[in-house]
Design a protein around this motif. Sequence first.
Motif, mmCIF file in Angstrom:
data_model
loop_
_atom_site.group_PDB
_atom_site.id
_atom_site.type_symbol
_atom_site.label_atom_id
_atom_site.label_comp_id
_atom_site.label_asym_id
_atom_site.label_seq_id
_atom_site.Cartn_x
_atom_site.Cartn_y
_atom_site.Cartn_z
ATOM 1 N N LEU A 209 34.085 -20.665 -24.241
ATOM 2 C CA LEU A 209 35.077 -20.949 -23.204
ATOM 3 C C LEU A 209 36.099 -19.826 -23.111
ATOM 4 O O LEU A 209 36.555 -19.470 -22.016
ATOM 5 C CB LEU A 209 35.789 -22.266 -23.526
ATOM 6 C CG LEU A 209 34.982 -23.553 -23.345
ATOM 7 C CD1 LEU A 209 35.781 -24.751 -23.834
ATOM 8 C CD2 LEU A 209 34.575 -23.734 -21.891
ATOM 9 N N ARG A 210 36.444 -19.277 -24.262
ATOM 10 C CA ARG A 210 37.451 -18.213 -24.313
ATOM 11 C C ARG A 210 36.847 -16.848 -24.007
ATOM 12 O O ARG A 210 37.497 -15.978 -23.428
ATOM 13 C CB ARG A 210 38.088 -18.204 -25.711
ATOM 14 C CG ARG A 210 39.252 -17.262 -25.875
ATOM 15 C CD ARG A 210 40.024 -17.515 -27.174
ATOM 16 N NE ARG A 210 39.150 -17.545 -28.343
ATOM 17 C CZ ARG A 210 38.831 -18.662 -29.005
ATOM 18 N NH1 ARG A 210 39.297 -19.832 -28.615
ATOM 19 N NH2 ARG A 210 38.052 -18.608 -30.060
ATOM 20 N N GLU A 211 35.588 -16.661 -24.406
ATOM 21 C CA GLU A 211 34.904 -15.384 -24.221
ATOM 22 C C GLU A 211 33.532 -15.636 -23.584
ATOM 23 O O GLU A 211 32.533 -15.782 -24.286
ATOM 24 C CB GLU A 211 34.726 -14.667 -25.554
ATOM 25 C CG GLU A 211 36.009 -14.373 -26.307
ATOM 26 C CD GLU A 211 35.738 -13.656 -27.623
ATOM 27 O OE1 GLU A 211 34.882 -12.742 -27.639
ATOM 28 O OE2 GLU A 211 36.370 -14.006 -28.627
ATOM 29 N N PRO A 212 33.439 -15.704 -22.291
ATOM 30 C CA PRO A 212 32.174 -16.030 -21.622
ATOM 31 C C PRO A 212 31.021 -15.089 -21.955
ATOM 32 O O PRO A 212 29.854 -15.491 -21.903
ATOM 33 C CB PRO A 212 32.536 -15.938 -20.133
ATOM 34 C CG PRO A 212 34.008 -16.192 -20.087
ATOM 35 C CD PRO A 212 34.562 -15.579 -21.337
ATOM 36 N N ASP A 213 31.314 -13.848 -22.304
ATOM 37 C CA ASP A 213 30.257 -12.884 -22.623
ATOM 38 C C ASP A 213 29.781 -12.975 -24.074
ATOM 39 O O ASP A 213 28.827 -12.287 -24.461
ATOM 40 C CB ASP A 213 30.746 -11.448 -22.353
ATOM 41 C CG ASP A 213 30.955 -11.174 -20.873
ATOM 42 O OD1 ASP A 213 30.327 -11.881 -20.060
ATOM 43 O OD2 ASP A 213 31.748 -10.281 -20.546
ATOM 44 N N ALA A 214 30.429 -13.792 -24.870
ATOM 45 C CA ALA A 214 30.056 -13.911 -26.282
ATOM 46 C C ALA A 214 28.765 -14.697 -26.447
ATOM 47 O O ALA A 214 28.435 -15.577 -25.634
ATOM 48 C CB ALA A 214 31.171 -14.602 -27.063
ATOM 49 N N VAL A 267 20.337 -21.917 -27.527
ATOM 50 C CA VAL A 267 19.961 -20.604 -26.996
ATOM 51 C C VAL A 267 20.168 -20.587 -25.480
ATOM 52 O O VAL A 267 20.739 -19.639 -24.924
ATOM 53 C CB VAL A 267 18.497 -20.271 -27.354
ATOM 54 C CG1 VAL A 267 18.035 -19.016 -26.606
ATOM 55 C CG2 VAL A 267 18.340 -20.065 -28.859
ATOM 56 N N ASP A 268 19.697 -21.632 -24.812
ATOM 57 C CA ASP A 268 19.809 -21.697 -23.352
ATOM 58 C C ASP A 268 21.256 -21.709 -22.881
ATOM 59 O O ASP A 268 21.572 -21.215 -21.783
ATOM 60 C CB ASP A 268 19.099 -22.951 -22.834
ATOM 61 C CG ASP A 268 17.586 -22.856 -22.948
ATOM 62 O OD1 ASP A 268 17.075 -21.739 -23.195
ATOM 63 O OD2 ASP A 268 16.910 -23.892 -22.800
ATOM 64 N N LYS A 269 22.147 -22.239 -23.705
ATOM 65 C CA LYS A 269 23.570 -22.300 -23.346
ATOM 66 C C LYS A 269 24.314 -21.012 -23.712
ATOM 67 O O LYS A 269 25.528 -20.919 -23.494
ATOM 68 C CB LYS A 269 24.229 -23.493 -24.035
ATOM 69 C CG LYS A 269 23.771 -24.833 -23.473
ATOM 70 C CD LYS A 269 24.387 -25.997 -24.249
ATOM 71 C CE LYS A 269 23.952 -27.323 -23.651
ATOM 72 N NZ LYS A 269 24.478 -28.489 -24.432
ATOM 73 N N GLY A 270 23.587 -20.047 -24.277
ATOM 74 C CA GLY A 270 24.215 -18.786 -24.635
ATOM 75 C C GLY A 270 25.073 -18.866 -25.879
ATOM 76 O O GLY A 270 25.935 -18.005 -26.110
ATOM 77 N N LEU A 271 24.823 -19.871 -26.712
ATOM 78 C CA LEU A 271 25.593 -20.051 -27.938
ATOM 79 C C LEU A 271 24.935 -19.407 -29.146
ATOM 80 O O LEU A 271 25.575 -19.252 -30.188
ATOM 81 C CB LEU A 271 25.799 -21.541 -28.225
ATOM 82 C CG LEU A 271 26.454 -22.382 -27.126
ATOM 83 C CD1 LEU A 271 26.539 -23.834 -27.567
ATOM 84 C CD2 LEU A 271 27.824 -21.834 -26.767
ATOM 85 N N MET A 272 23.673 -19.015 -29.001
ATOM 86 C CA MET A 272 22.890 -18.611 -30.168
ATOM 87 C C MET A 272 21.921 -17.493 -29.805
ATOM 88 O O MET A 272 21.386 -17.450 -28.688
ATOM 89 C CB MET A 272 22.123 -19.835 -30.694
ATOM 90 C CG MET A 272 21.170 -19.553 -31.830
ATOM 91 S SD MET A 272 20.391 -21.097 -32.398
ATOM 92 C CE MET A 272 19.200 -20.416 -33.552
ATOM 93 N N LEU A 273 21.677 -16.628 -30.765
ATOM 94 C CA LEU A 273 20.767 -15.495 -30.627
ATOM 95 C C LEU A 273 19.955 -15.380 -31.903
ATOM 96 O O LEU A 273 20.412 -15.762 -32.985
ATOM 97 C CB LEU A 273 21.583 -14.226 -30.409
ATOM 98 C CG LEU A 273 20.883 -12.924 -30.009
ATOM 99 C CD1 LEU A 273 20.255 -13.059 -28.631
ATOM 100 C CD2 LEU A 273 21.889 -11.777 -30.024
ATOM 101 N N THR A 274 18.722 -14.876 -31.788
ATOM 102 C CA THR A 274 17.924 -14.583 -32.975
ATOM 103 C C THR A 274 17.532 -13.106 -32.951
ATOM 104 O O THR A 274 17.748 -12.411 -31.953
ATOM 105 C CB THR A 274 16.649 -15.440 -33.050
ATOM 106 O OG1 THR A 274 15.738 -15.031 -32.020
ATOM 107 C CG2 THR A 274 16.963 -16.921 -32.914
#
Length: 476
Positions: A209-214, A267-274
Amino acid sequence: MKKIFISLFMLTFIFTLAACSDGTRGQTGGGKLVEWYELAADAQFDTETPVTIEFWHRMGGANQAIVQQWIQEFKLIYPNITVNESKAADDYVALSNKIALSIPAGTTPDISESYPDHIARYATANTPLALNNFISHPTLGFSQAELDDFLPSLWAEGASYDTEGTILSLPFTKSSEGFFYNKTYFETHGYDVPETWDEVFAIAADIKLREPDAIPFGYDSEDNLFITGSKQWNAPYTGYNAETGRGEVQFNNADSKTMVKYFKDKVDKGLMLTRELNGQAYTSDIFKTGERLYMYVGSTGGTRYAYNQEAFDKGVRVGVAPLPSKNAGERAQIQQGPNINLYRKDSEQRMIAAWLFAKYMISPEKTAEFAIPSGYAPIRYSAYETTIWNNYVSGISANPTNMQQAQDKLVKEAIDMFRNNGEIFFTSAVFGQSSKSRTEVGALIVKIFAFDAANEAALDAFIDSEYQKSYNFITN
């Protein structure tokens, strides 16, 4: 009293592993996976006749340099033993493939780094050297006090291959995974260290919410994510079938799919990366910049990579904790890190020479020495009492003023985490298809994470199809 407890724990752990990890009993009807070498009680090492042994590994330059120094020191003790070490491959899979190819050619090394899955593969050719009679030898072996000195779960892994307690490997550079987090960022925003995955992703959503690109959270090993996730979700992965007497592939089940869908949603929500989704680059590479990714799970053996100079100079400090779990208070995380194993040779003196060098590499002083720069945990209790370890610990700065001090502090914390949480570590079943299973489920979860589903039904159909394909690939 402590030693009695440790010995009982070791026996319990050995039989527990053996009960769930044999992959050949259905073919052999039980018994020993490989024949034990009959080393006579009066066997001695000839200290006059020259003997050469080969040690294959996949270590990077810094760790390889440590081993090279050990070889020089070992030569002073046994002048007639020449140890040739070589980086035979860049990773464990490539190393195991090279060794597998060397078996029919009769060119196996004398010692190699290994994982249990790989040794089970070599055992089909009766190639690994069973170490039982070396360990129990009255002059060349270990005393009971020395055996009790090994951390129980690490030692027991070497006897996880059959019902007879055949020991095919020795613990070497052991690790687990750690939950690494940007401690400075957490303190700035008032986050507690998460203990569950829901807590991880609640923090990640707040960051987003604070950093949309994160992409706030990373997981470096898809294989481990699948296997540890299976354990935490009580979803069968691999195991032992008591009726057939075989290890078997079990991951194609509803609970496993539920677990994978949980992480795909993140992953789909952009919260996680592998790592694979990050172009095969470690997620720690983003984390240590101090921006965009503020939590990751990676090997404790790579703890030093959580820092870089630029982020340290900006004031970033890193913390480490055990892995989050599905349910609070029900932690489970994979025990990993390579062992070493020996190979049967025509020359008994050559096998004894390899055994002596293997013993040297896992002595208390050497396992402590290897741990300090690497982050791998010392494998023996007495290693934590050595001068080299005590000097290291006494030099740890509570408030680091340079990156080296910060790395040293974090390595110590990661090793303490490993040492103090032995009850939460597990190993998966070991049998002929287990190595293939591990590689395939890692690829499977990446396919699912990358799939762009039109709707829930399409996602479920894709998951069902890919699970079946992977299962068929492994078992056929």
